[in-house]
Design a protein around this motif. Sequence first.
Motif, short mmCIF file in Angstrom:
data_model
loop_
_atom_site.label_atom_id
_atom_site.label_comp_id
_atom_site.label_asym_id
_atom_site.label_seq_id
_atom_site.Cartn_x
_atom_site.Cartn_y
_atom_site.Cartn_z
N GLN A 101 -13.79 3.27 0.86
CA GLN A 101 -12.96 3.67 0.44
C GLN A 101 -11.71 2.29 0.23
O GLN A 101 -11.25 2.16 -1.02
CB GLN A 101 -11.60 4.26 1.85
N ARG A 117 1.12 -0.90 -0.19
CA ARG A 117 0.22 -0.12 0.38
C ARG A 117 0.85 1.24 -0.03
O ARG A 117 1.77 1.19 0.48
CB ARG A 117 -0.57 -0.09 1.06
N ASP A 118 0.38 2.26 -0.44
CA ASP A 118 0.55 3.67 -0.34
C ASP A 118 1.51 3.50 0.69
O ASP A 118 0.87 3.25 2.03
CB ASP A 118 0.00 4.96 -1.02
N ASP A 173 -13.74 -0.33 -1.00
CA ASP A 173 -13.77 -1.05 -2.34
C ASP A 173 -13.16 -0.22 -3.56
O ASP A 173 -13.36 -0.45 -4.53
CB ASP A 173 -15.17 -0.73 -2.73
N LEU A 174 -13.28 1.03 -3.30
CA LEU A 174 -12.33 2.22 -4.50
C LEU A 174 -10.53 2.00 -4.81
O LEU A 174 -10.91 1.60 -5.81
CB LEU A 174 -12.23 3.22 -3.74
N ASP A 175 -10.46 0.71 -3.06
CA ASP A 175 -8.86 1.26 -4.03
C ASP A 175 -8.21 0.86 -2.25
O ASP A 175 -7.56 1.04 -1.74
CB ASP A 175 -8.11 2.40 -4.54
N PRO A 176 -8.25 -0.63 -2.95
CA PRO A 176 -7.45 -1.57 -1.40
C PRO A 176 -5.58 -0.98 -0.92
O PRO A 176 -5.67 -1.32 0.33
CB PRO A 176 -7.51 -3.01 -1.09
N ARG A 177 -5.61 -0.70 -2.25
CA ARG A 177 -4.03 -0.24 -2.02
C ARG A 177 -3.76 1.62 -1.46
O ARG A 177 -2.22 1.71 -1.02
CB ARG A 177 -3.38 -0.73 -2.94
N LYS A 178 -4.62 1.89 -1.52
CA LYS A 178 -5.04 3.19 -1.07
C LYS A 178 -4.33 3.83 0.59
O LYS A 178 -5.07 3.17 1.20
CB LYS A 178 -6.48 4.77 -1.60
#
Length: 704
Positions: A309, A264-265, A311-316
């Motif tokens: 969040q 993740r970031d 669901d939109l992008d689990p790596r964010k």
Amino acid sequence: KDDFGMGIPGALVQNLNQDQQVLTDVNGLFAIRAQVGDSLKFAFRNYTVEYLVLNQQHVDKGIAVSLFSTSKELEEVNVVNKRLAKFDVGTMPPIKGVQITTGTNAIIELENLSGAKAAANPREMFAKIPGLNIWESDGAGIQIGIGGRGLSPNRAANFNTRQNGYDISADALGYPESYYTPPFEALKAVEITRGSASLQFGTQFGGLLNFIIKDPAASTPLEFTSRNTVGSYGLGTTFNRLSGSHNKWGYQVYHQYKFGNGYRDNSTFDQQQAFAQLSYFINEKMKVKLEATHMDYLAQQAGGLTDVQFDLDPRKSYRDRNWFKVNWDMLALHYDYEINAKALFNVRAFGINSSRESLGFLGKISQADPGGNREMISGEFLNGGVEARYLQRYTISETKEIKGAFLLGGRAYKGFTTSKQGMASDASDADFRFLNPNDLENSNFSFPSKNLAAFAENILFCKKLTFNFGMRYEYLLSSAEGFYKRYSIHPLNMDTLGIYTTYDSNRVERSLPLFGAGMSYKINAASTIYTNFTQNYRAVNFTDIRVTNPNVVVDTLINDEHGFTAELGFRGFKNKLLVYDLALFTVFYGDKIGLAPKPGTALKERTNIGNALNLGVEAFVEIDLISIFKDSAKYSFNLFVNAAYIDARYVSSKEPNYVGKQVEYVSPLLVKSGVKFSSNKFTAQIQGSYNSEQYADASNSVVP
């Protein structure tokens, strides 16, 4: 048979003239195709290797062979063991050194386990241990989180976590979480002991989790190993080890360096570990060993995500100022004395001087980081102890049909933990300094603790029946002294109206006995039915109840947790073809501590939520498909399935709406499965795992 005339289960018998090998059954018996003139080889880990050339009398009347325990592990035993490693996981013998290991136990052979050991993926290491819920807080195995049979997986806090038999957690009483995990590349095996035998190690509901470091190279004064790995998301590791033996001395030293960006970031990490061991044989019966361990890491923490969040992008990541730092130093001294052929004595002394620090914005995950000063929590752990064990084997009948062993031991432990919380800089870097170290904005507590324990275990073998009984007596002293601050905030303009400092001093002293018992019955030479019962206990964690968090308050009447574990199982094996284990279990968890909404507020309260009952079934089966058609020592193609169903619910609670709800952090369905092909020089494996959905709080809320 072993030194004491007891059968050795799982020993290797190999016909060197033919492609034939078998394992002895639970009584140490075997049958193998052979003829006059063939050479048989007999081997078992940590025992001598014996050879025998068959004559006509052997073929007509059978043979009896004794293997003798050895302090040095011969290289040829390692070679044999690698060829034997078709199942990777097995059970330990009932008596192992100065330990009685009856109950539910497992040993994972790491030297032969497939997978990327540098990445230290716990789903690979524990793939064949039923009932484990694995919580991966990072993608690089920096610290593992596992829970068994419905227990919380947070930093393995429900296990008594050890390395080579001594404690490695932050504070065995006040803060039993483990921030340190040894490199998988350095491990020989991992031992898990549950049931009545686990009482000799502690009171934890999960039992014992013991990491065994590889022994020094026995056949050379100098051996060098270097393992270097690269992976996705910037992963890089290097592991380098020097070891050897000469005359009465043995030594090893290793260093691991690991770094990466994380999946993740804002998840970069940098870790190093070092270990040194020096052993000396005083004489044939006495051995001393000194071990030193160091680990440190710095990790950026990506922070949580809301469901939307995720669901939109689990790596964010929406946190770029949160950091975590750990420094771990341990020292241990072992003394082993073989008094005679039936009596062993061991003393372990250990000490830990360690710290953990977290830094960042600690608000709810639904809140954006507003900037400004960050919050910092600092914990320092200074503790030590000594543990002594005496094991005596005995026989009751002249025919030696009734025999057993008893274990007596004691433990003295003293810990001193400090926990501080205050404000830190408003920057984005890893600046672990309080702005006002002499006047902290939140809290400053010290937690002295003492623990004295005495324990006893007995195992009795009576033909097909085996009985074991264990007890432990605990004296616990937990103290807390320090202050915390409360702020009165204006509801409209958020100005501080007042600051209230509360000084608190607390001392809790208690003593309690715990009991456990078990029995097993050999249905036949390869199958056993077993049952176990043991009481469990977990003291209130003072460090948790006094460190403040903007979203959490603590119940001042919080109590210790208590309960029991019971199981009924059936396990066995069919030569090299099949191994299986099926068990029914129940865990009663009384006065379970957790987070609950505090009525009339938007806060959560850490309190005794109620009583929980975990009911479940777990099953493991592994089969070598090649052995169905051909008895081969060169090739294997294994299929394994590891599944568990757990129904963990609150049966009573002071919050009526919790009754009947699922216990938090329990996946009702856990499945792990895979296939593995092995030859003498090549291994290929693929596996998958599935965890069903689990709730994060006792209210079972889906929408926060």
